[in-house]
Structures are given as structure tokens and as C-alpha cells.
Design a protein around this motif. Structure first.
Motif, mmCIF file in Angstrom:
data_model
loop_
_atom_site.group_PDB
_atom_site.id
_atom_site.type_symbol
_atom_site.label_atom_id
_atom_site.label_comp_id
_atom_site.label_asym_id
_atom_site.label_seq_id
_atom_site.Cartn_x
_atom_site.Cartn_y
_atom_site.Cartn_z
ATOM 1 N N UNK A 327 -9.222 39.802 39.914
ATOM 2 C CA UNK A 327 -7.936 40.363 39.503
ATOM 3 C C UNK A 327 -7.052 39.446 38.687
ATOM 4 N N UNK A 328 -7.227 38.000 38.606
ATOM 5 C CA UNK A 328 -6.768 37.161 38.116
ATOM 6 C C UNK A 328 -6.923 37.161 36.548
ATOM 7 N N UNK A 329 -8.350 37.323 36.310
ATOM 8 C CA UNK A 329 -9.100 37.614 35.084
ATOM 9 C C UNK A 329 -8.536 38.759 34.428
ATOM 10 N N UNK A 330 -8.302 39.872 35.172
ATOM 11 C CA UNK A 330 -8.018 41.231 34.611
ATOM 12 C C UNK A 330 -6.349 41.168 34.291
ATOM 13 N N UNK A 331 -5.669 40.248 34.768
ATOM 14 C CA UNK A 331 -4.263 40.136 34.460
ATOM 15 C C UNK A 331 -4.037 39.317 33.252
ATOM 16 N N UNK A 332 -5.072 38.413 32.976
ATOM 17 C CA UNK A 332 -4.862 37.529 31.652
ATOM 18 C C UNK A 332 -5.423 38.417 30.677
ATOM 19 N N UNK A 333 -6.376 39.518 30.888
ATOM 20 C CA UNK A 333 -6.762 40.229 29.894
ATOM 21 C C UNK A 333 -5.759 41.401 29.566
ATOM 22 N N UNK A 334 -5.032 41.882 30.583
ATOM 23 C CA UNK A 334 -3.969 42.715 30.400
ATOM 24 C C UNK A 334 -2.903 42.007 29.200
ATOM 25 N N UNK A 335 -2.580 40.738 29.671
ATOM 26 C CA UNK A 335 -1.537 40.302 28.601
ATOM 27 C C UNK A 335 -2.175 39.768 27.519
ATOM 28 N N UNK A 344 -5.640 48.039 28.030
ATOM 29 C CA UNK A 344 -5.455 49.192 28.588
ATOM 30 C C UNK A 344 -6.508 49.533 29.792
ATOM 31 N N UNK A 345 -7.796 48.998 29.486
ATOM 32 C CA UNK A 345 -8.770 49.193 30.411
ATOM 33 C C UNK A 345 -8.533 48.138 31.449
ATOM 34 N N UNK A 346 -8.239 46.910 31.291
ATOM 35 C CA UNK A 346 -7.702 45.975 32.484
ATOM 36 C C UNK A 346 -6.616 46.486 33.286
ATOM 37 N N UNK A 347 -5.645 47.057 32.815
ATOM 38 C CA UNK A 347 -4.438 47.887 33.491
ATOM 39 C C UNK A 347 -5.107 48.886 34.408
ATOM 40 N N UNK A 348 -5.905 49.980 33.783
ATOM 41 C CA UNK A 348 -6.606 50.784 34.735
ATOM 42 C C UNK A 348 -7.392 50.300 35.715
ATOM 43 N N UNK A 349 -8.055 49.282 35.493
ATOM 44 C CA UNK A 349 -8.903 48.518 36.499
ATOM 45 C C UNK A 349 -8.004 47.873 37.661
#
Length: 465
Positions: A327-335, A344-349
């Protein structure tokens, strides 16, 4: 030489047995019918024995041959009889096959030329029966390759699986594979008549009822029975379950997207590793986990394989263990993503993962695939037999039945999902008796418990069983 305690004398057993063949010999009568006990005169004993071609040594050689059981008449006769029985059985089976063929074709039993010089004489040979295992795949050069493996029982009764070779094929159609197998058999002097089994995967070009490879071979040899791999059948059953359940299909698609997104670059893998390191340190400092040799090892998300459904259990375990870090990695990718597609893919995941239903499915499929994975491993054991395989299937079915019908199993799954959601601040249903989601027009509302227990858990388990 033999010593008699009763007569206090020595005798020659060899000369006693074979004296009629050689008549009198030096001191022979003394050592055969009389007795010799002149212990002071030892030279006479050596004189009786003589050199290597003496009468005594010739009698000794005959005595040794007599004591050798392998040279006995009954032993040699028995060997001849066994070979005769084996040859007779081979010719008898061949004759029966010929008779059956002639009866089916309505042909005469007697030919026009039965002479020894006739070319129609058939030489029957005792050939080793074997099974054929075939699979095809593409190599790094994108060429279709067919792997050939033989399965047979050797003279010691041991089951042998022998890799024969790899054959290049133009395409993977059944006819192309059959042509390649025929050419391979001709090259090495093999015959389809010795084939007693076929083992392929469940692809249509392999097991098709009309034009599959196994059907083409069965038309030439009806004894080449086709056996579908038990483990592969299990994998196909699980795939079919997923294809029929929309929630499960989305769940496994999410797992695949997670592994591709988080492990897409070295930078993201390093970020995941650093996040997990900090998370483990915090748990250790709070006393939530123990330390020791072999514990808290560094890991990453395992990529699920398309052809091996059992690999998904490893992906599920890694996602549960690395949930907070992922989850932490996806939040970094989202930003900080490279482009809008990654963001967009990180936000969807994140939207899917931070949902109680996804977490519940994580633990549900961890339990279900754990049972089927143990069954798959048992079916692939080299020393496995059909009886044990059926017992393992029954045990797995009972475990799945218990998971479905015991309320404590559902409560345990809920608790595991609750605990993970609480640790990651994910909203959870406060009351299982409340309505689930929005009520659709014309459809009666359902409770949260009905959705998770019936629509998800029961549906999955019913389809697998």
C-alpha cells in the motif's frame, strides 16, 4: 581328502566317486576301499595327488563340476522351458491378434503362400511397452518445440521416466504433432504398437475427441490409453471456478496487476524492501513479532504463473505479509508516478485493496488454495499411485466440506480479515446483519453476512466441490 574319526584314517572322496572312469591309480585302492593311516609316511599322500594332470586331479575336477548346481540337467532344462514358454506366449498372443483382425475384416485364415521363403511370414519380437508423454512450448527464439518423454517399467519392476528429446514443429496442431512423433519413431526404430499410454495436458489439440493427438494415435493403436494428469485437471477446475465468478476474476486480475506494478522496476522493488524493513522494525520494537534465526526474512511479491495455478497461493501469501508495504509503494506511485497511466493504475489498485471484500477474499482463497495446493503436490509425487491419489482427493473434499459447513471456519476468516483491516485503517462492516451496499430496484436487499458467506464463500466452495 576326507578324515574318518571312526577308522582313524583318511580317504579320497574324489577318487571314490570317479574311480570307474580311470581304473587303478597310484595308491588309489588304499585311499578308496581300504584306509590310509601311516602318519609317518606323508610322501605317499603327495604322490597320490600328483601333478595337475594326474588321475586324482581329473577326478577332483569332475567332483567340482558335480557340485556346481548351475550345470545340473534340471536347471538347464528349466531355463529352456521358461524361454520356450515365453516364446510360445508371444506367438500365441500374435496369433490371437491376427485371428481377431481376420474375423473383423472377414478374410480367409489360410493364405496362398505359406512357405518358409514367403515374405508374408511375420517375425514376432518381445518389444518393451511404454507410455508417451508430450508437451509443447516456445523457446526464446519463438520456435515451437515438442518435448518427448517415455514412461516404462524396466526388468527390475521399477518405473522409469526417460527424457528422449526435443523436436521442432512448425505449429502445434494435432496433425503436425502426430507427424513429428511418427518421424521420431521411424528415426529410432520404434513402433506405435508398443504404445500403452498417452499423457498430455488438457489443450484441445491434445485431448480433442475427434481430431486431437490422442484420438489420432488411438485410431492406430486402441491400447494407447489416454490419461489426463490429475494435477492439471485440478488446476483447470480452479480456473473454471474463477471464470464463472466475477468477484474472483477481478480479485486474481488485481493480484496480477499488483505483481506487475510493484515489481515493474528495481526502484519500486527497493522501495518495497525499504518499507517492509521499517514495518518489521516497528513491529519488533512494539513486541508484536519475535526475532530469531530464519524469521522475518526479506521477500517480495511473487508473480503468479498463467500455466501453474498453484503459484497463486504464493502470491496471496506475499500480499498478506507485505500488505502495508505494498500500500505504501502504491501511494508513492500515485503521487510520484512517471505518467498519468501509472498514477491511475496505482489509484485503482489502492481503491480495490483498501476494501474489506478484497481482504476477505485474500484469506478465503489462502485457505481454499492451501487445501488444493497440498492436493496438487501430492498428485505430482513420483511414488504416487492411483489408490493413494483417490484417498488424497477424498481428504481434500472433506476439508473443503468442513470449511463450508462449519460456522467457526467463517468466523475465523472474518477475524483474520478484521485484524488486517484494523492494522491498515481499512473500513470494516460494523454489523454483519446490516444491508450490504445499495439496494437495487426490484431486488430484495441482502445482509453483509449473506454476501460474504453465501455469495462469496459458498459459491466458490460449491463450484470447486
Amino acid at each position: 581328502m576326507e578324515y574318518s574319526v571312526a577308522k582313524d584314517a583318511i580317504f579320497c572322496l574324489n577318487c571314490y566317486l570317479f574311480k570307474p572312469d580311470y581304473g587303478d591309480q597310484t595308491g588309489g585302492e588304499v585311499f578308496v576301499n581300504k584306509r590310509y593311516n601311516n602318519w609317518k609316511d606323508k610322501a605317499k599322500v603327495k604322490k597320490h595327488v600328483g601333478d595337475h594332470s594326474s588321475t586324482h586331479n581329473q577326478c577332483h575336477a569332475k567332483c567340482v563340476d558335480l557340485m556346481n548346481q548351475r550345470q545340473h540337467i534340471d536347471v538347464n532344462l528349466d531355463c529352456v522351458l521358461k524361454k520356450g514358454k515365453s516364446d510360445y506366449r508371444i506367438h500365441l498372443n500374435a496369433s490371437i491378434d491376427c485371428i481377431i483382425f481376420l474375423l473383423h475384416q472377414g478374410l480367409a485364415f489360410r493364405g496362398h503362400d505359406e512357405s518358409v521363403e514367403s515374405k508374408d511370414q511375420e517375425i514376432v519380437r518381445d518389444k518393451q511397452p511404454f507410455s508417451l508423454l508430450v508437451d509443447e512450448s516456445r523457446d526464446v527464439a519463438m520456435k515451437e518445440q515438442m518435448t518427448i518423454v517415455f514412461h516404462y517399467v524396466d526388468k527390475m519392476g521399477c518405473v522409469i521416466k526417460l527424457f528422449i528429446g526435443i523436436v521442432h514443429v512448425k505449429n502445434t496442431s494435432a496433425k503436425s504433432l502426430k507427424t513429428a512423433i511418427d518421424a521420431f519413431f521411424v528415426k529410432y526404430g520404434l513402433s506405435l504398437t508398443s504404445l500403452r499410454g498417452q499423457g498430455y495436458d488438457g489443450a484441445s489439440n491434445m485431448r480433442g475427441e475427434f481430431n486431437g493427438l490422442k484420438t489420432l494415435i488411438l485410431r492406430e493403436n486402441k491400447f494407447a490409453f489416454y490419461i489426463h494428469c490429475f494435477s492439471h485437471q485440478l488446476q483447470l477446475a480452479l480456473v473454471k471456478v474463477v471464470s464463472k465468478h466475477s468477484a474472483l476474476g477481478e480479485f486474481f486480475q488485481t493480484l496480477s496487476m499488483l505483481s506487475n506494478t510493484v515489481a515493474a522496476s528495481c526502484k519500486r522493488r527497493d522501495l518495497l524492501r525499504d518499507n517492509q524493513y521499517e514495518y518489521v522494525i516497528s513491529l519488533i520494537s512494539n513486541g508484536d513479532i519475535q526475532t530469531g534465526r530464519g524469521l522475518n526474512q526479506e521477500c517480495t511479491i511473487k508473480r503468479p504463473g498463467d500455466t501453474r495455478w498453484g503459484s497463486h497461493i504464493g502470491t496471496i501469501h506475499s500480499v498478506i505479509n507485505l500488505f502495508s508495504s505494498v500500500v505504501g509503494v502504491l501511494r508513492v506511485i500515485e503521487i510520484e508516478g512517471d505518467d498519468w497511466q501509472n498514477k491511475s493504475q496505482a489509484r485503482s489498485l489502492l481503491r480495490i485493496m483498501e476494501n474489506f471484500e478484497f481482504v476477505f477474499l485474500l484469506f478465503l482463497m489462502k485457505k481454499v488454495l492451501g487445501i488444493t495446493y497440498e492436493l496438487s503436490q501430492a498428485l505430482q509425487r513420483k511414488d504416487q499411485d492411483l489408490l493413494n491419489a483417490m484417498q488424497f482427493v477424498q481428504i481434500s473434499k472433506r476439508r473443503l466440506h468442513k470449511l463450508r459447513n462449519e460456522d467457526t471456519c467463517f468466523d475465523i476468516l472474518l477475524k483474520e480479515a478484521y485484524d488486517l483491516c484494523k492494522d491498515n485503517d481499512i473500513p470494516i462492516p460494523e454489523n454483519m446483519e446490516d444491508n450490504f451496499g445499495r439496494t437495487k430496484r426490484g431486488i430484495a436487499p441482502i445482509t453483509n453476512k449473506h454476501h460474504f458467506k453465501v455469495e462469496l464463500m459458498y459459491t466458490v466452495l460449491n463450484n470447486i466441490q
